[in-house]
Design an enzyme around this catalytic site. Structure first.
Site, PDB file in Angstrom:
ATOM      1  N   GLU A 117       0.884  -1.176   0.000  1.00 14.33           N
ATOM      2  CA  GLU A 117       0.000   0.000   0.000  1.00 14.33           C
ATOM      3  C   GLU A 117       0.911   1.212   0.000  1.00 14.33           C
ATOM      4  O   GLU A 117       1.616   1.474   0.969  1.00 14.33           O
ATOM      5  CB  GLU A 117      -0.923  -0.025   1.232  1.00 14.33           C
ATOM      6  CG  GLU A 117      -2.132   0.894   1.087  1.00 14.33           C
ATOM      7  CD  GLU A 117      -1.864   2.285   1.616  1.00 14.33           C
ATOM      8  OE1 GLU A 117      -1.347   3.127   0.834  1.00 14.33           O
ATOM      9  OE2 GLU A 117      -2.173   2.530   2.783  1.00 14.33           O
ATOM     10  N   CYS A 146      -2.389   8.458   3.519  1.00 12.33           N
ATOM     11  CA  CYS A 146      -2.313   8.089   2.104  1.00 12.33           C
ATOM     12  C   CYS A 146      -3.573   8.461   1.339  1.00 12.33           C
ATOM     13  O   CYS A 146      -3.545   8.548   0.116  1.00 12.33           O
ATOM     14  CB  CYS A 146      -2.025   6.600   1.975  1.00 12.33           C
ATOM     15  SG  CYS A 146      -3.101   5.566   2.986  1.00 12.33           S
TER      16      CYS A 146
END
Length: 498
Positions: A262, A296
């Protein structure tokens, strides 16, 4: 095992604490007080080997296997209980080490992991895709046969969580490993090391079979040794796309192990022409400024109808002036510091470069007047090309750009004009927002802000946002290998291999 003294027993292998043997130390510094949070001795490469060997022995041994789904579920629930009982001290530690404001830290940094672990405990009993084995339909070529698919734990997991959500990201990886029956070696980001050490003190209370969960601490050399280790079967990494590419390469060269990555985003936030502009301003800013932008999924590209751009920026500037930027230990604080002075300087340099190229700081900006800490006020820039460096780079700071568009088709094109694809948002009437959401290249799309982060929904995205998924059934499936078992219904009817 806390305080400002150097912590020697910083490595956890085979169910016991041991001294880090690299001869090096790492000090975590508070981004708000600029004082030391703690110092730990770092693990040696040889200790990485020992941790992986311990995890391999535990995976192949009988003790951990004997827990079965129900036993693993109990373990994961007990870990959730321990985190929940320690919410306040853990949240305070994260506020000190990472800089997350305490009000958000209690929920996002501790409450979120507890919820994720509770879900993983349920999945431990249910199994991946609704069960640990599935029968396939009868098959008649060349003879009538039947088949069974079995889902078995992948093996030894190398888990590398990032600093910005140290317990959350650890829970996503460790929860899935424990629930599935994998064993784990954890390597935290050095900037979240003290928080991870405290969580491992709680993990030690679980009294798991030796080797089920191990901890090594260190920098890139330790990370390279771990992710490239030939006895690692699965790597789960959260961090930058540049480092993620190296991790994938190392895991491929080491054991051809599967990598779940990720790697961040540059998330678009489209404000449709029919959206209530006043209702979008606050949520838009808070979503790129929370955790000081160190997330993020921050909505760092705001797409606004061209004829409403000035109005949006004026309202945004007024809203930013109401945001409390400061001490993360204070309940009233909304935005804390970024992680380090070096990171703040990097962000300020990118903003300065953008302004030199013609951009304008149209809302907020600058530093608050505080005596210590690596603080930045939330800011929105305009006059930025969609392909400019600041529009394509994940800043990890409370800075966004506002991009004007003339029609919805252009908005979609601009939203998709990024190498990332982790998250996106659309503000507007549902019947107009839904078709736009369907056109966005993104792993998660919220409409009108969405709601809470669901542990039963997959997290991840295409492009440089990574490979694979975390959470949800798709994420849980990453912890397994599938085995096909087939047999003819009439006994042995053909030679093997023909």
């Amino acid at each position: 095992m806390s305080g400002l003294e150097t912590r020697s027993k910083s490595t956890y292998i085979d169910g016991a604490w041991c001294d880090g043997e690299s001869g090096e130390t790492y000090t975590s510094w508070s981004p708000s007080t600029e004082q030391a949070v703690g110092t730990a001795q770092l693990s040696s490469p040889e200790q990485v080997d020992a941790a992986v060997a311990s995890a391999r022995a535990a995976f192949e041994g009988d003790a951990w296997r004997s827990y079965g789904p129900k036993g693993r579920a109990r373990v994961v629930n007990r870990l959730a209980d321990l985190l929940e009982r320690n919410t306040e001290p853990l949240a305070r530690l994260i506020a000190d080490e990472v800089g997350t404001p305490i009000g958000a830290a209690r929920g996002m940094q501790v409450g979120g992991p507890v919820e994720a672990l509770r879900w993983y405990a349920e999945m431990a009993e249910r199994g991946p895709r609704g069960g640990y084995s599935h029968a396939l339909p009868l098959y008649d070529k060349p003879v009538l046969s039947t088949s069974l698919l079995r889902y078995e734990p992948a093996g030894v997991l190398a888990a590398l969580p990032a600093y910005n959500y140290p317990i959350n990201l650890l829970a996503w990886k460790l929860g899935g490993a424990l629930a599935s029956g994998c064993t784990t070696v954890v390597l935290p980001s050095p900037q979240g090391m003290q928080t991870t050490l405290r969580v491992f003190e709680l993990i030690d209370e679980l009294d798991l079979p030796p080797g089920v969960v191990n901890l090594v601490v260190g920098g890139p050399d330790v990370g390279k040794r771990l992710t490239g280790h030939p006895d690692v079967n699965l790597v789960s990494f959260t961090g930058s796309d540049a480092v993620g590419g190296q991790v994938m390469s190392q895991s491929a060269l080491g054991s051809l192990s599967k990598a779940v990555l990720e790697l961040g985003g540059k998330s678009p936030n489209i404000i449709l022409p029919a959206a209530d502009l006043d209702a979008t301003v606050g949520p838009s800013i808070l979503r790129f400024a929370r955790n000081a932008g160190q997330g993020c999924a921050a909505w760092s590209r705001v797409l606004v109808p061209q004829d409403r751009l000035d109005e949006f920026c004026e309202k945004a500037d007024a809203f930013i002036r109401t945001i409390a930027v400061g001490d993360p230990q204070e309940d009233a604080t909304v935005v804390g510091p970024v992680i380090s002075a070096e990171h703040r300087a990097k962000v300020e340099g990118m903003v300065a470069d953008a302004v030199s190229a013609g951009a304008t700081v149209a809302a907020g900006g600058g530093r608050p007047d505080l005596p210590t800490g690596h603080y930045l006020n939330p800011a929105i820039l305009t006059g930025v090309d969609v392909d400019a460096p600041i529009a394509q780079t994940e800043l990890f700071a409370p800075v966004a750009i506002a991009l004007p568009y003339t029609d919805v088709d252009e908005a979609v094109r601009m939203a998709n004009a990024t190498s990332y694809g982790l998250a996106a948002n659309v503000f507007g009437p549902l019947d107009e927002a839904m078709p736009v959401a369907e056109r966005l290249r993104s792993g998660t799309v919220t409409i009108n802000g969405g709601a809470g982060m669901r542990p039963d929904a997959p997290w991840g995205g295409p492009g440089r946002s990574g490979v694979g998924r975390e959470l949800g059934e798709d994420g849980f499936a990453e912890f397994f290998e599938v085995k096909h078992i087939q047999w003819p219904l009439a006994g042995v009817t053909r030679p093997p291999g023909t």
